[in-house]
Enzyme design. Structure first.
Site, PDB file in Angstrom:
ATOM      1  CG  HIS A 158      -1.556  -1.018   1.593  1.00 27.85           C
ATOM      2  ND1 HIS A 158      -3.197  -1.719   0.951  1.00 27.85           N
ATOM      3  CD2 HIS A 158      -1.191  -2.367   2.262  1.00 27.85           C
ATOM      4  CE1 HIS A 158      -3.793  -2.514   1.319  1.00 27.85           C
ATOM      5  NE2 HIS A 158      -2.768  -3.585   2.207  1.00 27.85           N
ATOM      6  CB  SER A 279      13.853  21.902 -16.123  1.00 29.14           C
ATOM      7  OG  SER A 279      13.017  23.610 -16.267  1.00 29.14           O
ATOM      8  CE  LYS A 285      12.443  19.143 -11.222  1.00 32.93           C
ATOM      9  NZ  LYS A 285      11.336  19.550 -11.949  1.00 32.93           N
ATOM     10  CD  GLU A 292       9.226  11.735 -15.140  1.00 31.67           C
ATOM     11  OE1 GLU A 292       8.593  12.476 -16.607  1.00 31.67           O
ATOM     12  OE2 GLU A 292       9.902  12.658 -14.709  1.00 31.67           O
TER      13      GLU A 292
END
Ligand code: ARG
Length: 464
Positions: A158, A279, A285, A292
């Protein structure tokens, strides 16, 4: 306007350009040229052997086909968009190069059994390629697991801290997933590996062809048994796409874990600069875009599986042009899964566990609570009662902001007289992990045994 068509005899007017553009598949099925040439060579050899075409014409066809293959390999083949598909493009080139006698090649054959044969050859080869890619990925996981065999890691259910595990055990979980994928591909191969050539358009041919010779020449294990089914069956593509989809499910789950581990909040691993992106606006970043995109690309592959199922579900016997819509989903799925597998293997190789952060993480969330309850069971308490006692202990620890291992013996005694000196052993997260040493568990010996088993049975180089 269209150039000559092989079927033009029956037509009084040329094809409308809109239909021509709408129905062409040459722009994408040219990928099947190696398979198409291979089957034409086998078919032609059979036609000669059976005395169906004259030997000297047959030999010239075979020589010219080989020249055409060289043109295609070299990128010098003069593609003409007027040719509807790769089968017609190659035949047209053959006739262009050797004259009308080249037209003998299509004796006892239809594009319907031709395309089914090409596609089966293609899927067979891709199954081989994907088994290799899966093996490479599993090898990367196994290497990482060996490298970090003693690293302890928070195991979750969980998304909550649950029980401690070895990091290597977590990595080896993916190896099981990808091994199943590899097995699934092998299972599917059995049904792909049948030669439909000789089914003709739908009803076979009146010529005395030798289907078994062609099948053997092309390396198929057997021939298909019903011409009508054979020209319209694309189950093998569905099975392959479904196996590819499950690979993407697994890759996407790995990508998700990686993204979480790498997140600002979890901060359990680091990616090398070579495997992260920045970025355009925020100078600080460093993003896990590779992972992804794997997660994102999975949707595309599932979509292709759905698309093909829908194409097939309403088709009457036998071949219908709808079947041409099998190729783009198949090819795009192959390209997507291939690049995703390669990306994932790089990420596995490159990921660096942050040892201190992991050490901190396993001290959080009372990962030893179950072991503590088991301890009380060994002292004679029924498990349910032991569970209640440890629950209270955890609640106390939470209120006082301590880890279980930081509690004094006296504090623990207050919750149960059964806690004795030896309880300190149970409070060690590492010890708890190593006591789980049956097959499939997370103890050091178990994981080492799993690694050895996987190296022996799962990796391609070891097996073949
Ligand atoms: N390009 C076609 C396909 O991919 C080849 C078969 C065409 N057959 C036909 N009867 N029009 O399905």
């Amino acid at each position: 306007m269209s150039s000559k068509k092989p079927w033009e005899g029956r037509f009084a007017a040329p094809t409308d350009q809109t239909l021509e553009d709408f129905s062409e598949s040459l722009s994408f099925d040219r990928r099947l040229y190696p398979q198409d040439i291979a089957q034409s060579l086998a078919h032609c050899e059979m036609l000669i052997r059976q005395g169906i075409i004259e030997e000297d014409i047959g030999r010239r066809i075979m020589e010219t086909l080989k020249e055409i293959r060289e043109e295609l390999d070299a990128g010098t083949f003069p593609f003409d968009s007027a040719w509807e598909d790769i089968h017609m493009a190659i035949e047209a080139r053959l006739i262009e190069k050797m004259g009308p006698a080249g037209g003998a090649l299509h004796t006892a054959r239809s594009r319907n059994d031709q395309v089914a044969t090409d596609l089966r050859l293609y899927v067979k080869e891709e199954i081989g390629e994907f088994r290799g890619l899966l093996s490479d990925l599993m090898a990367a996981f196994i290497e990482k697991a060996k490298e970090h065999i003693d690293l302890i890691f928070p195991g979750l259910t969980h998304l909550q801290h649950a029980q401690a595990v070895r990091f290597s055990h977590h990595l080896m979980a993916y190896v099981e997933m990808f091994h199943r994928d590899e097995e699934r591909l092998r299972d599917a191969l059995k049904r792909v590996d049948l030669c439909p050539l000789g089914s003709g358009a739908l009803a076979g041919t009146t010529f005395p062809i030798d289907r078994v010779f062609v099948a053997e020449k092309l390396g198929f294990r057997d021939v298909t048994r019903n011409s009508m089914d054979a020209v319209s069956d694309r189950d093998f593509v569905v099975e392959f796409l479904s196996a590819l989809s499950l690979i993407m499910v697994h890759l996407s789950r790995f990508a998700e874990d990686l993204i979480l581990w790498n997140s600002t909040y979890w901060h359990l691993i680091e990616l090398p600069d070579t495997l992260a992106t920045g970025s355009s606006m925020m100078p600080q970043k460093k993003n896990p875009d590779g992972a992804e995109l794997i997660r994102g690309k999975s949707g595309r592959v599932f979509g292709h599986l759905m698309a093909l199922l829908v194409v097939l579900k309403g088709l009457p016997m036998t071949y219908n042009r709808d079947l041409q819509e099998d190729k783009e989903p198949l090819f795009d799925a192959v390209d997507t899964v291939r690049s995703s597998l390669r990306m994932a293997a790089l990420l596995v190789k490159g990921l660096k566990p942050l040892l201190e952060e992991m050490e901190k993480a396993v001290r959080q969330g009372y990962l030893q609570a179950t072991d503590l309850a088991d301890y009380l069971v060994r002292k004679g308490k029924p498990f349910r009662e032991a569970h209640g006692i440890v629950g209270k202990l955890v609640s106390y620890a939470l209120a006082s902001g301590k880890d279980l291992a930081e509690m004094s013996f006296e504090e623990m005694k207050r919750f149960s007289p059964d806690f004795e000196d030896d309880v300190s052993e149970v409070l060690s997260v590492e010890r708890g992990v190593d006591q789980r040493n049956e097959i499939g568990m997370t103890g050091r010996e178990s994981v080492l045994a799993h690694i050895a088993y996987a190296e022996e049975h799962y990796l391609k180089s070891k097996e073949e």
